[in-house]
Design a protein around this motif. Structure first.
Motif, PDB file in Angstrom:
ATOM      1  N   SER A 124       0.894  -1.357   0.026  1.00  0.00           N
ATOM      2  CA  SER A 124      -0.121  -0.085  -0.062  1.00  0.00           C
ATOM      3  C   SER A 124       0.869   1.410  -0.085  1.00  0.00           C
ATOM      4  O   SER A 124       0.554   2.294  -0.549  1.00  0.00           O
ATOM      5  N   GLU A 125       1.973   1.209   0.909  1.00  0.00           N
ATOM      6  CA  GLU A 125       2.873   2.446   0.797  1.00  0.00           C
ATOM      7  C   GLU A 125       3.456   2.641  -0.566  1.00  0.00           C
ATOM      8  O   GLU A 125       3.536   4.089  -0.772  1.00  0.00           O
ATOM      9  N   VAL A 127       2.184   2.187  -3.416  1.00  0.00           N
ATOM     10  CA  VAL A 127       1.170   2.921  -4.420  1.00  0.00           C
ATOM     11  C   VAL A 127       1.345   4.466  -4.106  1.00  0.00           C
ATOM     12  O   VAL A 127       1.110   5.239  -5.008  1.00  0.00           O
ATOM     13  N   GLU A 128       1.287   4.720  -2.823  1.00  0.00           N
ATOM     14  CA  GLU A 128       1.385   6.230  -2.402  1.00  0.00           C
ATOM     15  C   GLU A 128       2.596   6.912  -2.827  1.00  0.00           C
ATOM     16  O   GLU A 128       2.620   7.987  -3.390  1.00  0.00           O
ATOM     17  N   GLU A 129       3.868   6.229  -2.694  1.00  0.00           N
ATOM     18  CA  GLU A 129       5.326   6.656  -2.844  1.00  0.00           C
ATOM     19  C   GLU A 129       5.102   7.077  -4.523  1.00  0.00           C
ATOM     20  O   GLU A 129       5.570   8.041  -4.848  1.00  0.00           O
ATOM     21  N   GLU A 130       4.849   5.965  -5.216  1.00  0.00           N
ATOM     22  CA  GLU A 130       4.942   6.220  -6.701  1.00  0.00           C
ATOM     23  C   GLU A 130       4.123   7.294  -7.107  1.00  0.00           C
ATOM     24  O   GLU A 130       4.142   8.091  -7.966  1.00  0.00           O
ATOM     25  N   ALA A 131       2.755   7.478  -6.509  1.00  0.00           N
ATOM     26  CA  ALA A 131       1.594   8.338  -6.960  1.00  0.00           C
ATOM     27  C   ALA A 131       2.295   9.928  -6.391  1.00  0.00           C
ATOM     28  O   ALA A 131       2.140  10.916  -7.321  1.00  0.00           O
ATOM     29  N   ASN A 132       3.010  10.123  -5.309  1.00  0.00           N
ATOM     30  CA  ASN A 132       3.448  11.246  -4.865  1.00  0.00           C
ATOM     31  C   ASN A 132       4.546  11.960  -5.819  1.00  0.00           C
ATOM     32  O   ASN A 132       4.500  12.928  -6.325  1.00  0.00           O
ATOM     33  N   ALA A 133       5.567  10.791  -6.184  1.00  0.00           N
ATOM     34  CA  ALA A 133       6.644  11.169  -6.990  1.00  0.00           C
ATOM     35  C   ALA A 133       6.305  11.488  -8.506  1.00  0.00           C
ATOM     36  O   ALA A 133       6.483  12.440  -9.066  1.00  0.00           O
ATOM     37  N   LEU A 134       5.164  10.616  -9.019  1.00  0.00           N
ATOM     38  CA  LEU A 134       4.690  11.140 -10.386  1.00  0.00           C
ATOM     39  C   LEU A 134       4.052  12.130 -10.351  1.00  0.00           C
ATOM     40  O   LEU A 134       4.105  13.102 -11.570  1.00  0.00           O
ATOM     41  N   ALA A 135       3.273  12.657  -9.352  1.00  0.00           N
ATOM     42  CA  ALA A 135       2.540  13.924  -9.588  1.00  0.00           C
ATOM     43  C   ALA A 135       3.530  15.224  -9.418  1.00  0.00           C
ATOM     44  O   ALA A 135       3.393  16.179 -10.311  1.00  0.00           O
ATOM     45  N   ILE A 136       4.750  15.307  -8.711  1.00  0.00           N
ATOM     46  CA  ILE A 136       5.623  15.905  -8.720  1.00  0.00           C
ATOM     47  C   ILE A 136       6.264  15.804 -10.038  1.00  0.00           C
ATOM     48  O   ILE A 136       6.631  17.115 -10.900  1.00  0.00           O
ATOM     49  N   VAL A 137       6.609  14.939 -10.873  1.00  0.00           N
ATOM     50  CA  VAL A 137       7.299  14.782 -12.147  1.00  0.00           C
ATOM     51  C   VAL A 137       6.304  15.399 -13.295  1.00  0.00           C
ATOM     52  O   VAL A 137       6.778  16.293 -13.811  1.00  0.00           O
ATOM     53  N   ASP A 138       4.969  15.273 -12.985  1.00  0.00           N
ATOM     54  CA  ASP A 138       4.040  15.864 -13.908  1.00  0.00           C
ATOM     55  C   ASP A 138       4.031  17.147 -13.913  1.00  0.00           C
ATOM     56  O   ASP A 138       4.055  17.946 -14.946  1.00  0.00           O
ATOM     57  N   LYS A 139       3.971  17.793 -12.582  1.00  0.00           N
ATOM     58  CA  LYS A 139       4.121  19.424 -12.486  1.00  0.00           C
ATOM     59  C   LYS A 139       5.324  19.783 -12.894  1.00  0.00           C
ATOM     60  O   LYS A 139       5.184  21.017 -13.476  1.00  0.00           O
TER      61      LYS A 139
END
Length: 167
Positions: A124-125, A127-139
């Motif tokens: 579960s962790e 999933v959150e780690e990937e989502a957080n990093a990807l959101a920053i990459v996208d921005k």
């Protein structure tokens, strides 16, 4: 403790400690570039990864296994842009997710239900780690090489004050 799982968990403990070193290296790179918000974000990420490693260390000890600390490789020291660093962070988190999945597969194969249960938090962790990093990459991709956008992202990332409870 099952010897195959003990070895795999020791190897993963090393991977978590490398993650901590990697993010600490990124923090120092950002500090050198006067991007203190990004540096602070990465420093907190480094602390979180160390805490993940300690969870593996504690589990090995609780199960009567033997912790075998290994050499931690030196991480990269510099990144050209914040996007390059955060892209590597995202890619690294994906790699860690694959490692966790392999541990779940091994624990299932070895019928070690306690290890499977322990690992579910990490599934579960990640999933959150990937989502957080990807959101920053996208921005950062939207920002491009515009200095004002980079400074705005730096300020936004600097608002992270601590890892959420339970990490």
């Amino acid at each position: 403790m099952n010897k195959k799982i003990e070895q795999a968990f020791n190897d993963h403990l090393n991977a978590e400690l490398f993650s901590s070193y990697l993010y600490l290296s990124m923090a120092n790179c950002f500090t050198a570039k006067n991007l203190d918000g990004m540096a602070g974000w990465m420093r907190l990420q480094s602390e979180e990864e160390r805490a993940h490693g300690m969870k593996f260390l504690d589990f090995i000890n609780q199960r009567g296994g033997r912790v075998a600390l290994q050499k931690v490789d030196q991480p990269q020291l510099d990144w050209g842009t914040p996007l390059e660093a955060f892209q590597q962070a995202y890619d690294h988190e994906c790699e860690i997710s694959h490692k966790i999945d392999a541990l779940v597969d091994l624990a299932t194969k070895e019928s070690d239900h306690a290890a499977v249960n322990f690992l579910q938090w990490f599934v579960s962790e990640q999933v959150e780690e990937e989502a957080n990093a990807l959101a920053i990459v996208d921005k950062l991709k939207m920002v491009g090489d515009h200095p004002m956008g980079v400074l705005m992202m730096d300020a936004q990332l600097g608002q992270r004050t601590a890892a959420p409870a339970g990490r």
